[in-house]
Enzyme design. Structure first.
Site, PDB file in Angstrom:
ATOM      1  N   ASN A   9      37.788  27.756 -39.026  1.00 39.21           N
ATOM      2  CA  ASN A   9      38.539  26.898 -38.113  1.00 39.21           C
ATOM      3  C   ASN A   9      38.112  25.459 -38.390  1.00 39.21           C
ATOM      4  O   ASN A   9      37.034  25.034 -37.979  1.00 39.21           O
ATOM      5  CB  ASN A   9      38.227  27.292 -36.663  1.00 39.21           C
ATOM      6  CG  ASN A   9      38.875  26.360 -35.659  1.00 39.21           C
ATOM      7  OD1 ASN A   9      39.696  25.510 -36.021  1.00 39.21           O
ATOM      8  ND2 ASN A   9      38.515  26.505 -34.395  1.00 39.21           N
ATOM      9  N   TRP A  10      38.979  24.734 -39.107  1.00 38.66           N
ATOM     10  CA  TRP A  10      38.603  23.375 -39.522  1.00 38.66           C
ATOM     11  C   TRP A  10      38.685  22.385 -38.352  1.00 38.66           C
ATOM     12  O   TRP A  10      38.260  21.251 -38.481  1.00 38.66           O
ATOM     13  CB  TRP A  10      39.510  22.909 -40.663  1.00 38.66           C
ATOM     14  CG  TRP A  10      39.376  23.701 -41.925  1.00 38.66           C
ATOM     15  CD1 TRP A  10      38.546  24.768 -42.146  1.00 38.66           C
ATOM     16  CD2 TRP A  10      40.084  23.499 -43.160  1.00 38.66           C
ATOM     17  NE1 TRP A  10      38.704  25.241 -43.430  1.00 38.66           N
ATOM     18  CE2 TRP A  10      39.649  24.479 -44.076  1.00 38.66           C
ATOM     19  CE3 TRP A  10      41.066  22.588 -43.577  1.00 38.66           C
ATOM     20  CZ2 TRP A  10      40.135  24.559 -45.371  1.00 38.66           C
ATOM     21  CZ3 TRP A  10      41.563  22.668 -44.880  1.00 38.66           C
ATOM     22  CH2 TRP A  10      41.102  23.642 -45.762  1.00 38.66           C
ATOM     23  N   LYS A  11      39.251  22.812 -37.247  1.00 38.88           N
ATOM     24  CA  LYS A  11      39.443  21.925 -36.089  1.00 38.88           C
ATOM     25  C   LYS A  11      40.152  20.645 -36.548  1.00 38.88           C
ATOM     26  O   LYS A  11      40.921  20.680 -37.491  1.00 38.88           O
ATOM     27  CB  LYS A  11      38.100  21.675 -35.391  1.00 38.88           C
ATOM     28  CG  LYS A  11      37.375  23.000 -35.070  1.00 38.88           C
ATOM     29  CD  LYS A  11      36.217  22.856 -34.132  1.00 38.88           C
ATOM     30  CE  LYS A  11      35.622  24.238 -33.852  1.00 38.88           C
ATOM     31  NZ  LYS A  11      34.514  24.236 -32.912  1.00 38.88           N
ATOM     32  N   HIS A  96      41.267  28.928 -27.830  1.00 39.42           N
ATOM     33  CA  HIS A  96      39.944  28.424 -28.187  1.00 39.42           C
ATOM     34  C   HIS A  96      39.363  27.668 -26.992  1.00 39.42           C
ATOM     35  O   HIS A  96      40.095  27.018 -26.249  1.00 39.42           O
ATOM     36  CB  HIS A  96      40.038  27.503 -29.405  1.00 39.42           C
ATOM     37  CG  HIS A  96      38.699  27.172 -29.982  1.00 39.42           C
ATOM     38  ND1 HIS A  96      37.883  26.215 -29.436  1.00 39.42           N
ATOM     39  CD2 HIS A  96      38.021  27.701 -31.037  1.00 39.42           C
ATOM     40  CE1 HIS A  96      36.754  26.163 -30.136  1.00 39.42           C
ATOM     41  NE2 HIS A  96      36.816  27.050 -31.117  1.00 39.42           N
ATOM     42  N   GLU A  98      37.891  24.969 -26.758  1.00 39.37           N
ATOM     43  CA  GLU A  98      38.222  23.534 -26.751  1.00 39.37           C
ATOM     44  C   GLU A  98      39.615  23.301 -26.178  1.00 39.37           C
ATOM     45  O   GLU A  98      39.870  22.306 -25.507  1.00 39.37           O
ATOM     46  CB  GLU A  98      38.083  22.966 -28.177  1.00 39.37           C
ATOM     47  CG  GLU A  98      36.613  22.846 -28.566  1.00 39.37           C
ATOM     48  CD  GLU A  98      36.329  23.022 -30.047  1.00 39.37           C
ATOM     49  OE1 GLU A  98      37.260  22.905 -30.870  1.00 39.37           O
ATOM     50  OE2 GLU A  98      35.143  23.288 -30.389  1.00 39.37           O
ATOM     51  N   GLU A 168      33.459  33.914 -28.576  1.00 37.18           N
ATOM     52  CA  GLU A 168      32.821  32.629 -28.859  1.00 37.18           C
ATOM     53  C   GLU A 168      32.155  32.103 -27.581  1.00 37.18           C
ATOM     54  O   GLU A 168      32.808  31.424 -26.775  1.00 37.18           O
ATOM     55  CB  GLU A 168      33.856  31.610 -29.342  1.00 37.18           C
ATOM     56  CG  GLU A 168      34.526  31.960 -30.650  1.00 37.18           C
ATOM     57  CD  GLU A 168      34.952  30.719 -31.427  1.00 37.18           C
ATOM     58  OE1 GLU A 168      34.638  30.664 -32.620  1.00 37.18           O
ATOM     59  OE2 GLU A 168      35.579  29.807 -30.849  1.00 37.18           O
ATOM     60  N   GLY A 174      29.058  24.791 -31.949  1.00 37.84           N
ATOM     61  CA  GLY A 174      28.640  23.473 -32.414  1.00 37.84           C
ATOM     62  C   GLY A 174      27.253  23.051 -31.962  1.00 37.84           C
ATOM     63  O   GLY A 174      26.892  21.880 -32.082  1.00 37.84           O
ATOM     64  N   SER A 213      28.135  28.705 -34.091  1.00 31.49           N
ATOM     65  CA  SER A 213      26.965  28.377 -34.921  1.00 31.49           C
ATOM     66  C   SER A 213      26.632  29.458 -35.951  1.00 31.49           C
ATOM     67  O   SER A 213      25.449  29.718 -36.226  1.00 31.49           O
ATOM     68  CB  SER A 213      25.747  28.065 -34.037  1.00 31.49           C
ATOM     69  OG  SER A 213      26.011  26.911 -33.243  1.00 31.49           O
ATOM     70  N   GLY A 234      33.273  27.422 -37.460  1.00 34.38           N
ATOM     71  CA  GLY A 234      33.661  26.026 -37.288  1.00 34.38           C
ATOM     72  C   GLY A 234      32.996  25.158 -38.347  1.00 34.38           C
ATOM     73  O   GLY A 234      33.424  25.110 -39.501  1.00 34.38           O
ATOM     74  N   GLY A 235      31.922  24.479 -37.978  1.00 28.76           N
ATOM     75  CA  GLY A 235      31.265  23.507 -38.855  1.00 28.76           C
ATOM     76  C   GLY A 235      31.004  24.004 -40.273  1.00 28.76           C
ATOM     77  O   GLY A 235      31.283  23.286 -41.247  1.00 28.76           O
TER      78      GLY A 235
HETATM   79  P1  13P Z   1      30.774  26.228 -34.911  1.00 30.44           P
HETATM   80  O1  13P Z   1      30.745  27.247 -36.023  1.00 30.44           O
HETATM   81  O2  13P Z   1      30.802  24.813 -35.426  1.00 30.44           O
HETATM   82  O3  13P Z   1      29.734  26.470 -33.884  1.00 30.44           O
HETATM   83  O4  13P Z   1      32.204  26.408 -34.167  1.00 30.44           O
HETATM   84  C1  13P Z   1      32.619  27.667 -33.794  1.00 30.44           C
HETATM   85  C2  13P Z   1      34.044  27.599 -33.413  1.00 30.44           C
HETATM   86  O5  13P Z   1      34.393  26.962 -32.429  1.00 30.44           O
HETATM   87  C3  13P Z   1      35.019  28.297 -34.265  1.00 30.44           C
HETATM   88  O6  13P Z   1      36.242  28.382 -33.652  1.00 30.44           O
END
Ligand code: 13P
Length: 253
Positions: A9-11, A96, A98, A168, A174, A213, A234-235
Site C-alpha cells: 500500500n503505497w499510500k 483502511h 486512515e 491492521e 507506521g 510495521s 505500508g512503509g
Molecule cells: P506500515 O507498514 O507503514 O506500518 O503501514 C501499514 C499499513 O497501513 C498498510 O496498509
C-alpha cells in the site's frame, strides 16, 4: 491451502520517477518468487504507468487504495470500483484506518464500498483493527466484530466468499511497533471464527493479512502463524528490496 498474498500500500507517495525506480527494483528481484500472490496499490494517477510497466510480468498485479461508495455519477473527486476494475485493478483496499479516521468513513460507508467492489468484480480487502486506547481497554475483539458485522449486514452471510481481510492494529501502523506474532494470530483466529459462524467453507478459504510495521526482518515470524496468510505493507513497500524481502518471507515453495 491458502495462497499467501502480499500487498504493497503505497499510500499517498510517489512521483513518476520514483514509481519507475521502485517497479524496476521489484521486477529485477521478484522473478523466481514461487507461490505468492503479489499486489501493488499505487495512488490513482500512477495506475496507468504501473500497469504499463507490469504488463510483461504477470507475477504482480495492481490494486486500488480505495473506491467510492457510489456507482458512476455526479460524485466529484471520487473513483468508482467499476473504473478501478476497468483500468485493470484486481483488488481494492477498503476501510483502511486512515480513511476511517482522517476521512471519517463510518462502518456503513465502508460496507457500501465493500459491496461496490464485489459488484465490480474487484476483490475487496477489508481493513479492520483497534486503536491503542481500544486495545488497552480490552476491546479489540469487540471492535473487530463490529467492523466485520457491518459488512455482513450490507452484503449478507456470504460477504467474505470472495474477499480478503487485513488485520491492521492502528497502534502498529507506521510506528515501527508491530504486533507480536502470537498477538496477531489470536486476532486472526478470532476473525476466521467470526466468518465461520456464517460459512465454515468461506472461513477456511479466507485470506487474512496482517498489516502494521511489517519489515523483511519480522515478516517470516508473522507469516508462519496458522491464520496469517500474508501482509499489507505500508512503509516497507516503498523500497524494492524490502518489499521483495517480505514477499520472499511469504514463499511457500
Ligand atoms: P506500515 O507498514 O507503514 O506500518 O503501514 C501499514 C499499513 O497501513 C498498510 O496498509
Amino acid at each position: 491451502m491458502r495462497q499467501p498474498l502480499v500487498m504493497g500500500n503505497w499510500k499517498m507517495n510517489g512521483r513518476r520517477s520514483m514509481v519507475e525506480g521502485l517497479l524496476k527494483a521489484i521486477m529485477a528481484d521478484i522473478g523466481d518468487l514461487f507461490g505468492v500472490e503479489v499486489v501493488v496499490c499505487p495512488p490513482y494517477p500512477y495506475l496507468g504507468l504501473v500497469m504499463d510497466r507490469l504488463a510483461a510480468n504477470s507475477t504482480v498485479v495492481c490494486g486500488a487504495q480505495d473506491v467510492s461508495a457510489y456507482t458512476d455519477g455526479a460524485y466529484t473527486g471520487d473513483v468508482s470500483a467499476e473504473m478501478a476494475r476497468d483500468v485493470g485493478c484486481r483488488f481494492a483496499i477498503i476501510g483502511h484506518s486512515e480513511r476511517r479516521t482522517l476521512f471519517r468513513e463510518t462502518d456503513a460507508i465502508v460496507a457500501q464500498k465493500f459491496a461496490r467492489s464485489l459488484a465490480a468484480d474487484l476483490t475487496p480487502v477489508l481493513c479492520v483493527g483497534e486503536t491503542a486506547a481500544e486495545r488497552d481497554a480490552g476491546r479489540t475483539q469487540e471492535v473487530v466484530l463490529r467492523q466485520l458485522s457491518a459488512v455482513f449486514k450490507e452484503c449478507g452471510s456470504n460477504a467474505f466468499d470472495r474477499a480478503v481481510v487485513a488485520y491492521e492494529p492502528v497502534w502498529a501502523i507506521g510506528t515501527g511497533r508491530a504486533a507480536s506474532p502470537a498477538e496477531a494470530q489470536t486476532v486472526h483466529r478470532f476473525i476466521r471464527d467470526v466468518v465461520a459462524r456464517q460459512s465454515a467453507e468461506a472461513a477456511g478459504r479466507l485470506r487474512i493479512l496482517y498489516g502494521g510495521s511489517v519489515k523483511a526482518q519480522n515478516a517470516r515470524d508473522l507469516f508462519e502463524q496458522d491464520d496469517i496468510d500474508g501482509g499489507l505493507i505500508g512503509g516497507a513497500s516503498l523500497a524494492g528490496a524490502d518489499f521483495v524481502g517480505i514477499c520472499r518471507a511469504a514463499c511457500i515453495g
